[in-house]
Design an enzyme around this catalytic site. Structure first.
Site, short mmCIF file in Angstrom:
data_model
loop_
_atom_site.label_atom_id
_atom_site.label_comp_id
_atom_site.label_asym_id
_atom_site.label_seq_id
_atom_site.Cartn_x
_atom_site.Cartn_y
_atom_site.Cartn_z
N LYS A 64 -59.86 -59.70 -31.52
CA LYS A 64 -59.39 -58.53 -32.02
C LYS A 64 -60.08 -57.98 -33.20
O LYS A 64 -60.47 -58.78 -34.21
CB LYS A 64 -57.75 -58.64 -32.38
CG LYS A 64 -56.76 -58.66 -31.20
CD LYS A 64 -55.61 -58.93 -31.80
CE LYS A 64 -54.49 -59.14 -30.54
NZ LYS A 64 -54.14 -58.15 -29.81
N ARG A 88 -49.93 -61.37 -20.08
CA ARG A 88 -49.68 -61.42 -18.82
C ARG A 88 -49.92 -62.69 -18.07
O ARG A 88 -49.34 -62.63 -17.01
CB ARG A 88 -50.35 -60.07 -18.26
CG ARG A 88 -51.72 -60.09 -18.23
CD ARG A 88 -52.59 -58.68 -18.00
NE ARG A 88 -52.47 -57.90 -19.30
CZ ARG A 88 -52.99 -56.66 -19.24
NH1 ARG A 88 -53.62 -56.17 -18.28
NH2 ARG A 88 -52.70 -55.97 -20.62
#
Length: 483
Positions: A256, A330
């Site tokens: 990130k 996920r």
């Protein structure tokens, strides 16, 4: 904080301060206060302190539950600075006595919430009691037993929400997967009706939870699969919650940017909400069987980190092409949902701060509801509106499903287009839901309200406790329909 229901009329109750509610900005009935209002240019908006007469004039836009919460939150934040111990107020009744009294308590306790453990100077308040007269604001009569139920429910829900906030706000240096496991064990110790089981990385390997394990590869802190359960004697339904518990998310090798890494301690919000939910369910003694499956791990960088281009074989046997290691939540949820379905739920709900796309699409204050069963989604949506949490439904469609196809595996962990990212993430999870549970499953993306770097409404800076109230409210609705 104590909440006391008093049989006396408001004027006969002794307290340090009185709340005076102003509805619809109607100041005509306040003849004695006319000069005081004029002197302070008060037109019925917000709050006005009268220190001489020990009164707080407070705007109450309507008798809607959300307006009750907002007014009581404002009341607490205004009065906490004063050296007082008690406040008296009339009863405020909207459509439902129970919900109205619960909303009153929630407003106060949310207003009182602070996460200040790392502040060297802590602000404390002497305010400790709200005395509620049975004299209703508009002169109506109400059932006192229902009022007491409302006070108790509001306190349980607010405390469970604030419990969740504390977990989310805690810093990543302290809050590792092992700390989450410890908190889950303590929750079970504090409530004899909650059972806690903790599973380590050896168990995950044995269960072939390879997607979950891959996310943890580069972390020095081992992962934990946490199973909390509660079962009433006359349980009407079996409900399973699955929570994403990323105690910190650096993005992995798909690192990130620095600004995006801030607030990633909040990536454990789904698991924290599930813990808050089962805490509330047990304290309310709901006639349900409730399970919480929490996937606790970090997503870090290192020489042994999982990589873009990897293919992972999940517990369900579905192969996953990794195209972005920052789409890790996920992967954890895929294996946890597989584990959860073995419990044969009547209702399966997963909660996660899953996508930034959800925040872009819906803003910081709204959670997304997804799934395959429109009736279930609509029921949950209508129920959530009464809880005070903002939600909306995002519908699956076959064209977005095409975007997560992979040329080398059964599914890709990211879509081939950046558009519709919240829905494609939900569709990815749908790939791991077995046919018999397709219509029993809801996916909640709580990325927006789970954590905001500003206060809003009655939510303070930081964690919002998203998911707790709307899910518990829905469980109560399920039981009401089952009667």
């Amino acid at each position: 904080m104590k909440f006391e229901l008093n049989d006396k009329k408001l004027d006969a109750i002794k307290a340090d301060f009185e709340l005076v509610f102003i509805q619809d900005k109607n100041l005509k009935i306040f003849n004695k206060e006319k000069d005081f209002f004029k002197l302070n240019n008060y037109k019925g908006e917000g709050a006005l302190l009268d220190l001489n007469n020990k009164k707080l004039y407070l705007e109450l836009k309507s008798l809607a539950y959300e307006d009750i919460r907002l007014s009581l939150c404002t009341a607490y934040k205004t009065l906490e600075k004063l050296n007082i111990k008690s406040v008296k107020l009339p009863s405020i009744i909207g459509d439902c006595v129970v919900r109205s009294f619960a909303s009153l308590v929630e407003g106060v306790l949310f207003g009182a919430y602070k996460f200040d453990k790392y502040k060297s100077e802590k602000k404390t308040s002497t305010l400790e009691k709200f005395i509620i007269s049975n004299e209703e604001l508009n002169g109506k009569k109400f059932n006192k037993d229902e009022a007491k139920i409302g006070l108790e429910r509001g306190e349980i829900l607010a405390n469970a929400t604030n419990f969740t906030k504390n977990i989310v706000n805690e810093i990543p240096e302290i809050y590792t997967p092992l700390k989450m496991a410890e908190d889950a064990q303590n929750l079970a110790k504090e409530n004899k009706n909650i059972i806690c089981k903790i599973y380590d990385e050896k168990f995950l390997a044995k269960e072939k939870m390879n997607a979950f394990l891959a996310v943890n590869h580069a972390s020095v802190h081992p992962p934990r699969l946490i199973h909390l359960s509660y079962k009433a004697k006359n349980a009407k339904k079996r409900v399973v919650f699955v929570g994403k518990g990323l105690t910190y998310d650096s993005g992995g090798l798909s690192l990130k940017p620095a600004d995006f890494m801030l607030t990633m301690k909040a990536d454990k919000s789904g698991a924290a909400a599930a813990m808050g939910i089962i805490k509330a369910v047990a304290e309310l003694a709901l006639d349900l069987e409730v399970h919480c499956i929490l996937g606790a791990t970090e997503n870090m960088i290192g020489g042994n980190a999982y990589k873009p281009d990897d293919v992972l074989i999940s517990r369900e046997g579905v192969s996953i092409e990794v195209r972005n290691t920052d789409a890790e939540g996920r992967l954890v949820l895929a294996d946890c949902l597989s584990f959860a379905q073995d419990l044969k739920p009547d209702l399966l709900i997963d909660m996660a701060t899953l996508t930034g796309a959800c925040v872009v699409g819906l803003g910081e204050f709204t959670s997304a509801i997804m799934g395959n069963n429109e009736e279930l989604q609509n029921d949950f949506y209508l129920s959530s509106k009464k809880s005070g949490e903002y939600t909306t439904i995002l519908h699956f469609n076959p064209h977005l499903r095409e975007l997560i196809k992979s040329n080398i595996a059964d599914v890709s962990n990211t879509a081939s287009s950046r558009y519709g990212g919240a829905i494609t993430a939900g569709l990815f999870l749908d790939k791991f839901i077995r046919k018999e549970y397709k219509d029993k499953w809801l996916h909640l993306d709580i990325a927006g309200p789970a954590y905001t770097e500003k206060s809003w409404g009655y939510s303070s800076f930081g964690a919002g406790g998203a998911g707790v109230r709307m899910c518990v409210n829905y469980l109560i609705q399920i039981l009401r329909k089952a009667k």
